[in-house]
Design an enzyme around this catalytic site. Structure first.
Site, PDB file in Angstrom:
ATOM      1  N   GLU A 261     -33.237  11.796  11.799  1.00  0.00           N
ATOM      2  CA  GLU A 261     -31.781  11.601  11.705  1.00  0.00           C
ATOM      3  C   GLU A 261     -31.245  10.837  12.916  1.00  0.00           C
ATOM      4  OE1 GLU A 261     -30.442  11.956   8.993  1.00  0.00           O
ATOM      5  OE2 GLU A 261     -32.072  13.106   8.096  1.00  0.00           O
TER       6      GLU A 261
ATOM      7  N   ARG B 286     -16.684  28.741   9.911  1.00  0.00           N
ATOM      8  CA  ARG B 286     -15.809  27.561   9.958  1.00  0.00           C
ATOM      9  C   ARG B 286     -14.644  27.829  10.927  1.00  0.00           C
ATOM     10  NH1 ARG B 286     -16.186  22.614   7.209  1.00  0.00           N
ATOM     11  NH2 ARG B 286     -14.833  22.907   5.412  1.00  0.00           N
TER      12      ARG B 286
ATOM     13  N   HIS C  58     -24.945  10.984  -3.751  1.00  0.00           N
ATOM     14  CA  HIS C  58     -25.092  11.203  -2.302  1.00  0.00           C
ATOM     15  C   HIS C  58     -26.201  10.291  -1.754  1.00  0.00           C
ATOM     16  CE1 HIS C  58     -24.606  13.506   1.425  1.00  0.00           C
ATOM     17  NE2 HIS C  58     -25.861  13.123   1.599  1.00  0.00           N
ATOM     18  N   ALA C  59     -25.871   9.492  -0.750  1.00  0.00           N
ATOM     19  CA  ALA C  59     -26.788   8.454  -0.262  1.00  0.00           C
ATOM     20  C   ALA C  59     -28.085   9.047   0.299  1.00  0.00           C
ATOM     21  CB  ALA C  59     -26.103   7.633   0.823  1.00  0.00           C
TER      22      ALA C  59
ATOM     23  N   ARG D  64     -13.859  22.032  -4.910  1.00  0.00           N
ATOM     24  CA  ARG D  64     -14.559  23.313  -4.725  1.00  0.00           C
ATOM     25  C   ARG D  64     -14.646  24.084  -6.046  1.00  0.00           C
ATOM     26  NH1 ARG D  64     -13.365  20.986  -0.450  1.00  0.00           N
ATOM     27  NH2 ARG D  64     -14.601  21.353   1.454  1.00  0.00           N
TER      28      ARG D  64
ATOM     29  N   HIS E 148     -25.791  19.325   0.958  1.00  0.00           N
ATOM     30  CA  HIS E 148     -27.079  19.832   1.445  1.00  0.00           C
ATOM     31  C   HIS E 148     -27.359  21.278   1.044  1.00  0.00           C
ATOM     32  CE1 HIS E 148     -26.010  16.286   3.643  1.00  0.00           C
ATOM     33  NE2 HIS E 148     -27.241  16.156   4.068  1.00  0.00           N
TER      34      HIS E 148
ATOM     35  N   HIS F 248     -33.584   5.193   8.444  1.00  0.00           N
ATOM     36  CA  HIS F 248     -34.700   6.002   7.925  1.00  0.00           C
ATOM     37  C   HIS F 248     -35.835   5.085   7.451  1.00  0.00           C
ATOM     38  CE1 HIS F 248     -33.019   9.995   8.096  1.00  0.00           C
ATOM     39  NE2 HIS F 248     -31.986   9.716   7.316  1.00  0.00           N
TER      40      HIS F 248
ATOM     41  N   TYR G 295     -39.892  22.558  14.045  1.00  0.00           N
ATOM     42  CA  TYR G 295     -39.543  22.064  15.385  1.00  0.00           C
ATOM     43  C   TYR G 295     -40.573  22.460  16.440  1.00  0.00           C
ATOM     44  CZ  TYR G 295     -35.212  20.511  13.331  1.00  0.00           C
ATOM     45  OH  TYR G 295     -34.302  19.846  12.541  1.00  0.00           O
TER      46      TYR G 295
ATOM     47  N   HIS H 149     -27.323   3.972   8.431  1.00  0.00           N
ATOM     48  CA  HIS H 149     -28.016   5.257   8.558  1.00  0.00           C
ATOM     49  C   HIS H 149     -29.254   5.282   7.651  1.00  0.00           C
ATOM     50  CE1 HIS H 149     -28.188   9.729   9.100  1.00  0.00           C
ATOM     51  NE2 HIS H 149     -28.769   9.641   7.916  1.00  0.00           N
ATOM     52  N   GLU H 150     -29.037   4.983   6.375  1.00  0.00           N
ATOM     53  CA  GLU H 150     -30.166   5.049   5.433  1.00  0.00           C
ATOM     54  C   GLU H 150     -31.231   4.011   5.798  1.00  0.00           C
ATOM     55  OE1 GLU H 150     -30.260   7.623   3.924  1.00  0.00           O
ATOM     56  OE2 GLU H 150     -28.171   8.221   3.746  1.00  0.00           O
TER      57      GLU H 150
ATOM     58  N   TYR I 270     -29.177  17.450  11.798  1.00  0.00           N
ATOM     59  CA  TYR I 270     -28.082  16.535  12.141  1.00  0.00           C
ATOM     60  C   TYR I 270     -27.454  16.919  13.480  1.00  0.00           C
ATOM     61  CZ  TYR I 270     -28.666  15.123   7.282  1.00  0.00           C
ATOM     62  OH  TYR I 270     -29.197  14.682   6.091  1.00  0.00           O
TER      63      TYR I 270
ATOM     64  N   TRP J  98     -19.123  32.211   5.418  1.00  0.00           N
ATOM     65  CA  TRP J  98     -18.924  30.756   5.545  1.00  0.00           C
ATOM     66  C   TRP J  98     -17.628  30.467   6.298  1.00  0.00           C
ATOM     67  CZ3 TRP J  98     -21.337  26.227   4.922  1.00  0.00           C
ATOM     68  CH2 TRP J  98     -20.570  25.066   4.705  1.00  0.00           C
TER      69      TRP J  98
HETATM   70  C1  BJ2 Z   1     -25.679  10.369   3.851  1.00  0.00           C
HETATM   71  C2  BJ2 Z   1     -26.809  11.157   4.442  1.00  0.00           C
HETATM   72  C3  BJ2 Z   1     -29.050  12.135   3.780  1.00  0.00           C
HETATM   73  C4  BJ2 Z   1     -29.660  11.451   4.994  1.00  0.00           C
HETATM   74  C5  BJ2 Z   1     -30.025  12.170   2.589  1.00  0.00           C
HETATM   75  C6  BJ2 Z   1     -29.713  13.332   1.674  1.00  0.00           C
HETATM   76  C7  BJ2 Z   1     -30.478  14.487   2.242  1.00  0.00           C
HETATM   77  C8  BJ2 Z   1     -31.633  13.879   3.009  1.00  0.00           C
HETATM   78  C9  BJ2 Z   1     -32.363  11.476   3.053  1.00  0.00           C
HETATM   79  C10 BJ2 Z   1     -33.803  11.823   3.501  1.00  0.00           C
HETATM   80  C11 BJ2 Z   1     -34.169  11.005   4.699  1.00  0.00           C
HETATM   81  C12 BJ2 Z   1     -35.499  11.395   5.268  1.00  0.00           C
HETATM   82  C13 BJ2 Z   1     -26.275  12.491   4.996  1.00  0.00           C
HETATM   83  C14 BJ2 Z   1     -25.611  11.489   7.205  1.00  0.00           C
HETATM   84  C15 BJ2 Z   1     -25.224  12.156   8.508  1.00  0.00           C
HETATM   85  C16 BJ2 Z   1     -24.672  13.524   8.150  1.00  0.00           C
HETATM   86  C17 BJ2 Z   1     -25.149  13.811   6.758  1.00  0.00           C
HETATM   87  C18 BJ2 Z   1     -23.964  14.238   5.885  1.00  0.00           C
HETATM   88  N1  BJ2 Z   1     -27.825  11.441   3.407  1.00  0.00           N
HETATM   89  N2  BJ2 Z   1     -31.410  12.456   2.966  1.00  0.00           N
HETATM   90  N3  BJ2 Z   1     -34.693  11.510   2.419  1.00  0.00           N
HETATM   91  N4  BJ2 Z   1     -25.727  12.562   6.238  1.00  0.00           N
HETATM   92  O1  BJ2 Z   1     -29.920  12.123   5.975  1.00  0.00           O
HETATM   93  O2  BJ2 Z   1     -29.845  10.236   4.951  1.00  0.00           O
HETATM   94  O3  BJ2 Z   1     -32.112  10.323   2.809  1.00  0.00           O
HETATM   95  O4  BJ2 Z   1     -36.450  10.611   5.193  1.00  0.00           O
HETATM   96  O5  BJ2 Z   1     -35.594  12.502   5.812  1.00  0.00           O
HETATM   97  O6  BJ2 Z   1     -26.303  13.466   4.281  1.00  0.00           O
HETATM   98  O7  BJ2 Z   1     -23.629  15.424   5.882  1.00  0.00           O
HETATM   99  O8  BJ2 Z   1     -23.357  13.389   5.246  1.00  0.00           O
HETATM  100 ZN    ZN Z   2     -30.313  10.832   7.360  1.00  0.00          ZN
END
Ligand code: BJ2
Ligand code: ZN
Length: 634
Positions: free
Chosen positions: A391, A469, A333-334, A167, A493, A367, A205, A363-364, A503, A465
């Site tokens: 998601e 929490r 970050h994935a 942090r 994010h 998408h 939405y 997950h990825e 999510y 925040w």
């Molecule tokens: C690890 C996952 C996101 C995701 C990435 C980064 C932000 C958006 C994308 C978009 C996909 C799209 C993530 C997984 C579950 C909870 C959350 C977290 N990374 N993104 N381009 N997750 O959603 O895949 O890939 O086409 O909209 O952040 O908090 O870890």
């Molecule tokens: Zn995602």
């Protein structure tokens, strides 16, 4: 820039609005062709920056974003020469609506747009380059170093050092920039007719009651979360000592095996309901079987193909970034990327061989499978039915993939257990990811919406925040926080500016879909033991929805898969029903729940307390010695 067609249209539009739908189709087709190369170029430039964080790449990306905004503006202006509100064809009408709603690009101040783009990149850069230096382990980045410690360490003090260190190295450095960022976005979005950025995000939405709808869903799910929380608190008290827990009922936020306490399955070993019954350490099994990164992606691809989805393209394998480069800074970050050319789809992930990461790979790739399924649509429809649907698709496979039945299929489990103790073990593990996440998924945008509305500002960013929490998650900070800190910024994010309520929506709808797909697959086992692997009936049903992209309102997409037009918490509740009964039994003697407000005092670990006491004694002795020595000398 738009050619003869648009010039003609513009000329006539100046006199009277055009209602000829054939001309409308020509317009959207031309738009679609033009954005193809424009979006493709822009995504390529973003990719270059995200996979190599240099000032040059940032400048190139920002210029391209500004160019796109210019294009959007001109297209919107041209589109408004059509009387599109009165078009009879719903698809055409919807396309026009998307061309006209250009979000931030509507601003008349290009400096504002430049600021937004640069601030977002700066904030993401701070997050991605952050390092924490630990006496014992040297300087570490979030992935893989700090994540490894948070996942595996069971030392209260070590976890605390990493939690606080992260942090200090991330959020704390973002405060001023984030304040400017909010200001710039809110100022720009007003030109699109929205009161603030949160209202704009929620508009995706297409549901006027959206805020109320998610609140209702959250409230329906809260009782399940409260039981899980009470059980976890009891077991963590046994592990770390009840003195470390505030009397308000909150759990210190650094003890969950996850940097943000968003999913808790990494501490499953501390919480196993029936240690004697079956439960596997998947990460250990993967290592034992010499899993490598490519294999993890092949396993995921195999699952999607087994239900009839396309394989990953050659471009995917050639262009993706699947391991962390060692020669440059990247955003670890994935994420999944669509390059809008129907072939180039990529994943960017600093993949390591762990169970968590294997789920992220699925997950990825989920998408990407959505991208592949809607690639035939006009580019404006290449989106999820709503962001929560994208998601949900990304996570749907996780519900089948993690079943003991499926673990056996891929050789990560030797025998499928049939006894009820093992079943509870499995359900608890799933709940630690899927139920624990719910308040987290809900509260992030409660915070952001409040910031965008102006109800929360830089003088109470961190306070609000932690209020959320404490209130929703029942967790509290293990060390004192002030407005010097900016803990929201420690979650990707926030600097990455990705809305988060998607999510929460996903974690609800994925259970609705799982139930529907399992029905389609003729599943006879309990919902939590259903695996749709190899079932093309389920795959076809899912595809019906995916193929629609965002061409129809999400209710239509929901209907295609479940037969219903609303979001519902029931399938999630049904899924965990046996666990809920068991948890209630375990919690009979417990005071479940927690105070709505954060604790006013924070327990200190005895070692640290002893440490500071020692320090105090040493300093006092030193001062006294100097004092006496001074008088002695005199
Ligand atoms: C690890 C996952 C996101 C995701 C990435 C980064 C932000 C958006 C994308 C978009 C996909 C799209 C993530 C997984 C579950 C909870 C959350 C977290 N990374 N993104 N381009 N997750 O959603 O895949 O890939 O086409 O909209 O952040 O908090 O870890
Ligand atoms: Zn995602």
């Amino acid at each position: 820039m738009w050619g003869a067609l648009i010039l003609g249209v513009l000329f006539r539009g100046a006199l009277t609005q055009i209602s000829d739908e054939n001309l409308g189709w020509n317009f959207v087709n031309e738009y679609n062709n033009k954005v193809g190369s424009l979006w493709n170029e822009n995504v390529k430039k973003s990719w270059n920056y995200y996979t190599n964080l240099t000032d040059y790449n940032l400048e190139v990306m920002t210029n391209s974003t500004l160019q796109m905004a210019e294009f959007d503006k001109e297209a919107a202006k041209n589109a408004s020469t059509f009387a599109h509100d009165g078009f009879g064809n719903a698809t055409l009408k919807r396309l026009f609506k998307k061309i006209v709603n250009i979000g931030f690009a509507a601003t008349n101040d290009s400096e504002q747009l430049k600021a937004i783009s640069n601030l977002e990149a700066d904030l993401t850069g701070i997050y991605s380059k952050g390092k924490v230096c630990l006496e014992s382990k040297g300087c570490l980045q979030l992935e893989p170093g700090l994540t490894d410690i948070i996942t595996n360490s069971r030392s209260y003090e070590e976890l605390l050092a990493v939690w606080k260190g992260w942090r200090d190295a991330s959020g704390k450095l973002m405060r001023t920039k984030y304040t400017d960022f909010v200001k710039a976005m809110n100022a720009a979005i007003k030109f699109s007719g929205f009161n603030d950025t949160g209202e704009y995000w929620r508009s995706w939405y297409e549901t006027p009651t959206f805020e109320q709808d998610v609140r209702t869903l959250f409230e329906e799910l809260e009782p399940l979360y409260v039981e899980l929380h009470a059980y976890v608190r009891k077991r963590l008290k046994e592990k770390y000592g009840k003195d470390m827990f505030p009397e308000t009922g909150h759990i210190p936020a650094h003890l969950f095996g996850n940097m943000w306490a968003q999913q808790w399955s990494n501490i499953y070993d501390l919480l196993v309901p029936f240690p004697g019954a079956s439960s596997v350490d998947i990460t250990a099994k993967m290592k034992e079987q010499n899993y490598n990164v490519t294999h993890m992606y092949r396993v995921a691809e195999d699952f999607f193909m087994s239900i009839g989805m396309e394989k990953m393209t050659d471009a995917f394998w050639q262009n993706s970034m699947l391991v962390k480069p060692t020669d440059r800074d990247v955003v670890c970050h994935a994420s999944a990327w669509d390059f809008y050319d129907e072939n180039d789809f990529r994943i960017k992930q600093c993949t390591s061989v762990t169970e968590d990461q294997l789920l992220t790979v699925h997950h990825e790739m989920g998408h990407i499978v959505y991208y592949q399924n809607y690639k035939h649509l006009p580019r404006l429809f290449r989106r999820g039915a709503n962001p929560g649907f994208h998601e949900g698709m990304a996570d749907i496979v996780s519900l089948s993939f993690q079943t003991p039945e499926h673990m056996k299929v891929i050789g990560l489990l030797d025998e499928v257990p049939q006894d009820s103790d093992s079943d509870i073990n499995f359900l608890l593990k799933m709940a630690l990811d899927k139920v624990a996440f719910l308040p987290f998924g809900y509260l992030i945008d409660q915070w952001r919406w409040s910031v965008f509305r102006g109800d929360t500002n830089s003088s109470n960013y961190n306070q609000h925040w932690w209020d959320l929490r404490c209130r929703f998650q029942g967790i509290s900070s293990p060390v004192k926080r002030t407005e010097e800190d900016f803990d929201p910024g420690a979650k990707y994010h926030i600097p990455g500016n990705t809305p988060y309520i998607r999510y929460f929506v996903s974690f609800v709808v994925q259970f609705q879909w799982h139930e529907a797909l399992c029905r389609e697959a003729g599943n006879t086992r309990p919902l939590h033991r259903c695996d749709i692997y190899n079932n093309t009936n389920a795959g076809n049903k899912l595809r019906e929805m995916l193929r629609m992209g965002s061409s129809k309102p999400w209710q239509d997409a929901m209907e295609a898969i479940t037969g219903q037009r609303t979001m519902s918490a029931k399938p999630l509740v049904n899924y965990f029903d046996p666990l809920l009964k068991w948890l209630k039994e375990q919690n009979k003697e417990e005071n479940t729940g927690w105070s709505a407000s954060c604790p006013s005092s924070i327990p200190t670990p005895s070692a640290l307390a002893a440490g500071s006491a020692n320090l105090f004694i040493s300093i006092t002795c030193f001062v006294l010695c100097v004092f006496f020595a001074f008088f002695q000398i005199r």
